[in-house]
Enzyme design. Sequence first.
Site, mmCIF file in Angstrom:
data_model
loop_
_atom_site.group_PDB
_atom_site.id
_atom_site.type_symbol
_atom_site.label_atom_id
_atom_site.label_comp_id
_atom_site.label_asym_id
_atom_site.label_seq_id
_atom_site.Cartn_x
_atom_site.Cartn_y
_atom_site.Cartn_z
ATOM 1 N N LYS A 135 0.827 -1.205 0.000
ATOM 2 C CA LYS A 135 0.000 0.000 0.000
ATOM 3 C C LYS A 135 0.861 1.254 0.000
ATOM 4 O O LYS A 135 0.647 2.174 -0.803
ATOM 5 C CB LYS A 135 -0.923 0.016 1.218
ATOM 6 C CG LYS A 135 -1.885 1.202 1.240
ATOM 7 C CD LYS A 135 -2.307 1.580 2.640
ATOM 8 C CE LYS A 135 -1.225 2.356 3.358
ATOM 9 N NZ LYS A 135 -1.672 2.887 4.669
ATOM 10 N N ASP A 153 -6.218 1.088 1.030
ATOM 11 C CA ASP A 153 -6.195 1.209 2.484
ATOM 12 C C ASP A 153 -7.548 0.771 3.029
ATOM 13 O O ASP A 153 -8.364 0.192 2.311
ATOM 14 C CB ASP A 153 -5.840 2.639 2.905
ATOM 15 C CG ASP A 153 -6.931 3.646 2.546
ATOM 16 O OD1 ASP A 153 -7.938 3.265 1.907
ATOM 17 O OD2 ASP A 153 -6.782 4.824 2.918
#
Length: 229
Positions: A135, A153
């Site tokens: 991420k 996320d």
Amino acid sequence: MVVIQNKTNLREKSMNEKEKQEAILDILENTYANATTALNFSTPFELMVATILSAQTNDNQVNRITQDLFRRLNTPQQFAELEQEELEQSIKTCGLYKNKAKNIIAASKMIMERFGGMLPRTREELMTLPGVGRKTANVILSNAFGVPALAVDTHVFRVAGRLGLSTAKTPDETEQQLIKLIPPEKWGNAHHWLIWHGRKICTARNPKCQACPEASLCPSCKDREEIDQ
């Protein structure tokens, strides 16, 4: 009660799955056309530090920390020379600050030793840095280097699932489903659309379905019967 209709005035029952997903994405794009990262940074390295700090911490809190921190320290060399306790004192209002301080210093040392003081520009290399997962690497690639990437996320994972854009059970699987659905040139923007929708409307608790521009298309809308009347 006010009836909310989306801008395209299309009803879920008259559309196939692909058409619904495309309409949902169009609404997100129109609603959050100017959305961008809430983290403040001026260099790719600063974005790496800010993104590491943002784990389980509000972006506004991260910005308050980095406003002072980046005035004093903003290069890998400067961070690499810090003692962990010194950095901890600067970021102690941030969640998990001890582990974050350890990772930021270790990542800075690796950047100096392995990458000549420059933050690497590939996902594979970024993910070798302590504290940088997929991420965070995608956030850096998209926002700092302009490389097509879609970071997932908690907001993106939740909202994509609720809107029917993904059926995945993990963030990595969600990313793979979204990048098949969205053109590469919009991956970075789509990340921001989904985040801002998750923050403003599709919150984790008590989502604001009556105020949602996606309400008549969303398969998870809790007020569907009232909206479809």
